[in-house]
Design an enzyme around this catalytic site. Structure first.
Site, PDB file in Angstrom:
ATOM      1  N   GLU A 112       0.842  -1.358   0.138  1.00 24.74           N
ATOM      2  CA  GLU A 112      -0.180  -0.033  -0.019  1.00 24.74           C
ATOM      3  C   GLU A 112       0.852   1.166  -0.003  1.00 24.74           C
ATOM      4  OE1 GLU A 112      -2.114  -0.299   3.755  1.00 24.74           O
ATOM      5  OE2 GLU A 112      -2.835  -2.515   3.090  1.00 24.74           O
ATOM      6  N   LYS A 114       2.151   4.600   1.786  1.00 20.56           N
ATOM      7  CA  LYS A 114       2.190   5.185   2.963  1.00 20.56           C
ATOM      8  C   LYS A 114       1.806   6.634   2.860  1.00 20.56           C
ATOM      9  CE  LYS A 114       5.332   4.807   6.983  1.00 20.56           C
ATOM     10  NZ  LYS A 114       5.300   6.361   7.772  1.00 20.56           N
ATOM     11  N   CYS A 404      28.690  45.463   1.352  1.00 17.38           N
ATOM     12  CA  CYS A 404      27.484  45.488   0.976  1.00 17.38           C
ATOM     13  C   CYS A 404      27.461  45.450  -0.522  1.00 17.38           C
ATOM     14  CB  CYS A 404      26.693  46.618   1.738  1.00 17.38           C
ATOM     15  SG  CYS A 404      25.117  46.712   0.885  1.00 17.38           S
ATOM     16  N   CYS A 407      25.735  49.369  -1.399  1.00 17.30           N
ATOM     17  CA  CYS A 407      26.168  50.431  -1.003  1.00 17.30           C
ATOM     18  C   CYS A 407      27.580  50.482  -0.645  1.00 17.30           C
ATOM     19  CB  CYS A 407      25.377  51.105   0.258  1.00 17.30           C
ATOM     20  SG  CYS A 407      25.642  50.079   1.688  1.00 17.30           S
ATOM     21  N   CYS A 422      24.249  44.915   6.812  1.00 21.28           N
ATOM     22  CA  CYS A 422      24.883  46.359   6.522  1.00 21.28           C
ATOM     23  C   CYS A 422      24.218  47.314   7.124  1.00 21.28           C
ATOM     24  CB  CYS A 422      24.343  46.546   4.708  1.00 21.28           C
ATOM     25  SG  CYS A 422      24.846  48.261   4.489  1.00 21.28           S
ATOM     26  N   CYS A 428      21.511  52.911   2.345  1.00 16.63           N
ATOM     27  CA  CYS A 428      21.703  51.657   1.421  1.00 16.63           C
ATOM     28  C   CYS A 428      20.443  51.380   0.789  1.00 16.63           C
ATOM     29  CB  CYS A 428      21.999  50.696   2.587  1.00 16.63           C
ATOM     30  SG  CYS A 428      22.161  48.769   1.676  1.00 16.63           S
TER      31      CYS A 428
HETATM   32  P1  AMP Z   1       5.639   5.654  11.136  1.00 13.48           P
HETATM   33  O1  AMP Z   1       5.229   6.856  11.855  1.00 13.48           O
HETATM   34  O2  AMP Z   1       7.043   6.053  10.237  1.00 13.48           O
HETATM   35  O3  AMP Z   1       6.295   4.702  12.277  1.00 13.48           O
HETATM   36  O4  AMP Z   1       4.759   4.996  10.289  1.00 13.48           O
HETATM   37  C1  AMP Z   1       3.491   4.414  10.794  1.00 13.48           C
HETATM   38  C2  AMP Z   1       2.583   5.307  10.591  1.00 13.48           C
HETATM   39  O5  AMP Z   1       2.464   5.382   9.076  1.00 13.48           O
HETATM   40  C3  AMP Z   1       1.215   4.611  10.881  1.00 13.48           C
HETATM   41  O6  AMP Z   1       0.856   5.134  12.182  1.00 13.48           O
HETATM   42  C4  AMP Z   1       0.139   5.320   9.833  1.00 13.48           C
HETATM   43  O7  AMP Z   1      -0.241   6.537  10.429  1.00 13.48           O
HETATM   44  C5  AMP Z   1       1.085   5.551   8.616  1.00 13.48           C
HETATM   45  N1  AMP Z   1       0.599   5.023   7.484  1.00 13.48           N
HETATM   46  C6  AMP Z   1       0.304   5.613   6.565  1.00 13.48           C
HETATM   47  N2  AMP Z   1      -0.102   4.782   5.428  1.00 13.48           N
HETATM   48  C7  AMP Z   1      -0.265   3.499   5.827  1.00 13.48           C
HETATM   49  C8  AMP Z   1      -0.634   2.395   5.676  1.00 13.48           C
HETATM   50  N3  AMP Z   1      -0.969   2.169   4.108  1.00 13.48           N
HETATM   51  N4  AMP Z   1      -0.625   1.177   6.250  1.00 13.48           N
HETATM   52  C9  AMP Z   1      -0.082   1.261   7.690  1.00 13.48           C
HETATM   53  N5  AMP Z   1       0.295   2.541   8.215  1.00 13.48           N
HETATM   54  C10 AMP Z   1       0.429   3.668   7.256  1.00 13.48           C
HETATM   55 ZN    ZN Z   2      24.162  48.438   2.136  1.00 14.64          ZN
END
Ligand code: AMP
Ligand code: ZN
Length: 668
Positions: A112, A114, A404, A407, A422, A428
């Site tokens: 997925e 992030k 400067c 100036c 300056c 200036c």
């Molecule tokens: P980190 O804060 O870097 O430790 O990453 C964990 C956080 O990533 C989680 O608490 C989520 O808020 C975020 N996150 C974003 N997208 C996802 C996803 N697809 N699956 C799980 N966590 C996600």
């Molecule tokens: Zn100046």
């Protein structure tokens, strides 16, 4: 009576569905107008029959509740962080470890994006959203349920056949275009732009007034179901089910059969992540099979069955052509790197900020060096490294200028400061024009029609040398300037005249005393009431004022030591600018006291600032968002639709600018 209740429920169901079609599926089946009519019908019915109140009614999308303190709530299931990986090797190590743990099973991964936002944990019971809690420290977070209900991509009521009780986690984001739009509006209103979408989303969840939250363009992507009993066998099945129940599941996820496919997914999104409407800070890889997830379990910080892959911030190499130096209105010198133009994250980068001398020395920069430039979010690109192997032995080391650039006076650097200055305050040119430009800027005296370029032309033409000279300009002087239309000239004179009504605190800010920003100006004006009083204060007296420290106090003392400043202030006083605060007793009336107004729309006869002044002069208050405390909406043409909806719901009267004048008998 029964039929009324049925009617209400039917309308609620219809509106939940239309909202889902519109916000989650992005394919509405009825017009906005028809939606509004239905919503209005529901609002009317709910007002008439409060006994059928439902806290998850679609009418609650516009907020209304004001929460002073968010309750801290312990999570039923802790919200863990994710372990990070940065390379294929890291992922292979992770993959091997999992294989070792679960034996030779058929291992699938669900990948997925992030999402880079704020995580939220939602609890649903019998298909209704009952709680929304932030991640907090992972063990307990804040109850932000009322604010979350205003987010249209989060269902208040589910569809299909869902478990009785479960939790689902997701990320609240602000899309890039909405973020830009928000900042555009803020700039027009004279406010500082927000830093980045994530912090803005996070701040929005902690607003006390949920009706203000409803105006923020928050969206939510859901990605993880946490249940009390197991309902699905794989993460993939959970996502498909969640989609059926009405959740906003991004269709960017992918089931991968092995780590090679995971890597393909990573590469695919590395190339396309800039085209997404929202920001991501990597991807998340999850073991698909829930039984395997259980077997793998958690460390004290992370699930062992999931890992994040973080993309490196985008960097690119280019040639450093030269360094130029800018002089600010306070005399501060900022070095700027001029680069061979290079494409980075979709835009051409030609310049990068170098901040100060220390930054140049840190990389021991030479002309023609091959430097690495990095761009993070919407921040100005910066130089993050230099390739010493590519340095031409004859290249010249960059030495911070001693004089400067404008100036030519010797620069000074205080040990405690990182900037060079300056000190040629009087002569200036960029400091002189900078001060005048600050004086006329929106947050200061807001003199319409005069732009930065005009100020430079007027200064070069010898027509002005300080801001008080603006008031001596003649029509003929302006006519001589290129591209000056009759209309703009009129605007300038109107702007100058209007500036005489601007209250003392803004005049004080406009003077451009170093370190005296808007907040400090307000404080000083309130404390000392007039410029005459402020001018006579000793250092110790200034230091007594709350939040006014050495740096500010010394700067104020220094400012009033300069004869030219006193001379200019006296001139401005004679011209009629405000150099003392209008005490409450000088208010025309207190006819509007205890009344809170919200202003929205476009007005024919007065500017928004004028209207605001009329309200405040008469003892009323102006607020930016509608809540149950609002007494009137002062509306012009094109009142914002969400504001309109809210005032209708809360039964707040809408008045015109003429109504206001009538109420106050105020003449402008
Ligand atoms: P980190 O804060 O870097 O430790 O990453 C964990 C956080 O990533 C989680 O608490 C989520 O808020 C975020 N996150 C974003 N997208 C996802 C996803 N697809 N699956 C799980 N966590 C996600
Ligand atoms: Zn100046």
């Amino acid at each position: 009576m029964k039929s009324v209740q049925k009617n209400i429920e039917k309308l609620r169901d219809e509106l939940h569905l239309h909202s889902y079609n519109y916000y989650v599926l992005d394919s509405p089946v009825i017009s906005d107008y028809d939606f509004d009519i239905k919503l209005r019908d529901l609002i009317n019915l709910e007002n008439k029959f409060p006994e059928f109140y439902d806290e998850n009614s679609p009418t609650n999308r516009v907020g209304g509740a004001v929460i002073k303190n968010f309750n801290s709530i312990k999570h039923d299931f802790p919200m863990y962080s994710l372990d990070n990986s940065y390379s294929k090797e890291d992922l292979e190590i992770w993959n091997d470890r999992i294989f070792k743990n679960i034996g030779d099973g058929n291992l699938e991964f669900l990948c997925e994006l992030k999402f880079d936002g704020v995580s939220i944990n939602l609890t649903y019971e019998n298909g209704k959203l009952i709680k929304a809690v932030t991640r907090g420290d992972g063990v307990q977070g804040d109850d932000v349920t009322e604010n979350i209900k205003t987010i249209r991509t989060i269902p208040l009521k589910l569809k299909g056949s869902f478990p009785n009780k479960f939790q689902i986690r997701g990320e609240i984001v602000i899309e890039k275009k909405d973020f830009l739009e928000m900042n555009k509006k803020r700039l027009i209103e004279g406010l500082d732009p927000y830093m980045n979408p994530r912090n803005t989303a996070s701040g929005s969840l902690k607003l006390q007034d949920s009706s203000e939250v409803s105006t923020r363009p928050l969206k939510c992507f859901l990605y993880q179901i946490v249940t009390y009993e197991e309902n699905c066998k794989t993460q993939n099945d959970y996502l498909i089910s969640a989609l059926d129940w009405g959740f906003n599941i991004s269709n960017t996820y992918k089931l991968c059969n092995n780590i090679e496919d995971v890597y393909k997914y990573i590469n695919y999104w590395e190339l396309r992540k800039n085209d997404l409407n929202y920001e991501i800070d990597g991807i998340v890889i999850k073991v698909n099979d829930i039984n395997y997830q259980k077997e793998l379990g958690f460390t004290s910080k992370y699930p062992r069955w999931s890992i994040a892959y973080k993309y490196k911030a985008e960097q690119i190499s280019t040639k450093l052509l030269s360094v130029s130096y800018q002089v600010g209105r306070t005399g501060a010198i900022t070095p700027v790197a001029n680069l061979e133009p290079v494409l980075l994250g979709g835009t051409y980068v030609k310049r990068a900020s170098l901040h100060n001398e220390d930054q140049i020395n840190k990389f021991d920069l030479h002309i023609n060096d091959l430097v690495s430039v990095e761009k993070g979010g919407e921040i100005i690109p910066k130089i993050v490294g230099v390739d010493l192997n590519k340095r031409d032995l004859n290249s010249k080391k960059i030495k911070f200028i001693e004089n400067c650039p404008s100036c030519f006076k010797i620069l000074s650097r205080n040990e405690s400061e990182s900037h060079h200055y300056c000190l040629n305050y009087y002569n200036c040119p960029p400091q002189i024009t900078g001060r005048i430009q600050h004086f006329i800027s929106r947050k200061a005296l807001d003199i319409n029609g005069l732009g930065k370029e005009t100020i430079e032309l007027l200064y070069k033409g010898g027509l002005i040398s300080n801001y008080s000279d603006l008031y001596n300009l003649k029509r003929d002087d302006l006519m001589t300037l290129e591209r000056m239309a009759e209309k703009s000239i009129n605007n300038i004179f109107i702007g100058l005249e209007e500036s005489k009504k601007i209250p003392f605190e803004r005049v004080l800010f406009a003077l451009g005393i170093r370190y005296v920003g808007q907040t400090v100006s307000k404080k000083l004006a309130k404390e000392f009431k007039s410029i005459d009083n402020l001018m006579t204060q000793k250092l110790d007296d200034l230091l007594l004022v709350d939040e006014i420290g050495d740096r500010i106090s010394e700067s104020i003392i220094d400012f009033f030591k300069i004869d030219q400043n006193i001379y200019i202030i006296n001139k401005l006083k004679e011209l009629g600018l405000q150099f003392e605060i209008m005490e409450k007793s000088t208010q025309k009336h207190n006819i509007l006291s205890h009344n809170i107004f919200v202003i929205s729309g476009i007005f024919k006869n007065h500017s928004r600032d004028e209207l605001k002044n009329i309200i405040e002069d008469n003892g009323g208050k102006v607020s930016s968002s509608i809540s149950s405390k609002t007494n009137f909406l002062l509306g012009g043409d094109n009142i914002g639709p969400s504001k309109l909806l809210k005032v209708n719901k809360l039964g707040i009267p809408i008045i015109s600018e003429n109504d206001l004048i009538g109420m106050t008998n105020s003449k402008l």
